[in-house]
Write a protein that holds these residues in place. Structure first.
Motif: not given
Length: 154
Positions: A26-29, A55-60
């Motif tokens: 899902t694209e929930w914030d 939607i996520l910060n992959r490197p982090q």
């Protein structure tokens, strides 16, 4: 829905305790703001994140130790996975109470939606345990979601 066959968690932190993976469908914030370091500490290792919406910060998240698979993003050879940390003995968790013939339990978000339902059904078919979470609100007809949730109970 026969709620006696569902496992509810008070929080996302409780839901990931002992899980092998987080599947974001899902694209929930709220999924952008979770403390993935805390999640990682509670999960079985190796721990995976499947970002089906990008939607996520992959490197982090990779820097925490997760193996990340994100839609539309290949995992490059220049991004080696860190070695898994030593396995520790843990108390019985919600994830460990889920039936699995493969030894894997996957947390699937949006489980009663179209994509989440089919992902969960495929995981269950191959023998994985599925912990599903979803929101039954009026945005998406709750009757559809209840029918899908019931189908996954079998």
């Amino acid at each position: 829905v026969d709620e006696s066959k569902l496992i509810f968690s008070a929080s996302p932190q409780d839901a990931v305790d002992g899980a092998h993976a987080i599947v974001v469908l899902t694209e929930w914030d709220e999924f952008k703001t979770y403390n993935y370091t805390d999640f990682y500490a509670k999960m079985m290792k190796p721990a995976f994140v499947f970002d089906g919406r990008g939607i996520l910060n992959r490197p982090q998240i990779e820097s925490i130790g997760f193996e990340v698979h994100a839609i539309g993003q290949a995992q490059g050879a220049s991004m080696p996975l860190p070695p898994p940390p030593p396995v520790e003995v843990k108390r019985m968790t919600i994830a460990e109470s889920v039936k699995s013939t493969t030894g894997k339990v996957i947390l699937v978000t949006g489980t009663a939606g179209f994509v989440g339902f089919h992902a969960a059904a495929a995981l269950k078919k191959r023998g994985d345990g599925v912990l599903g979470i979803d929101c039954f609100h009026q945005y998406y007809p709750p009757s559809y979601k209840r029918a899908r949730a019931k189908a996954l109970e079998a």
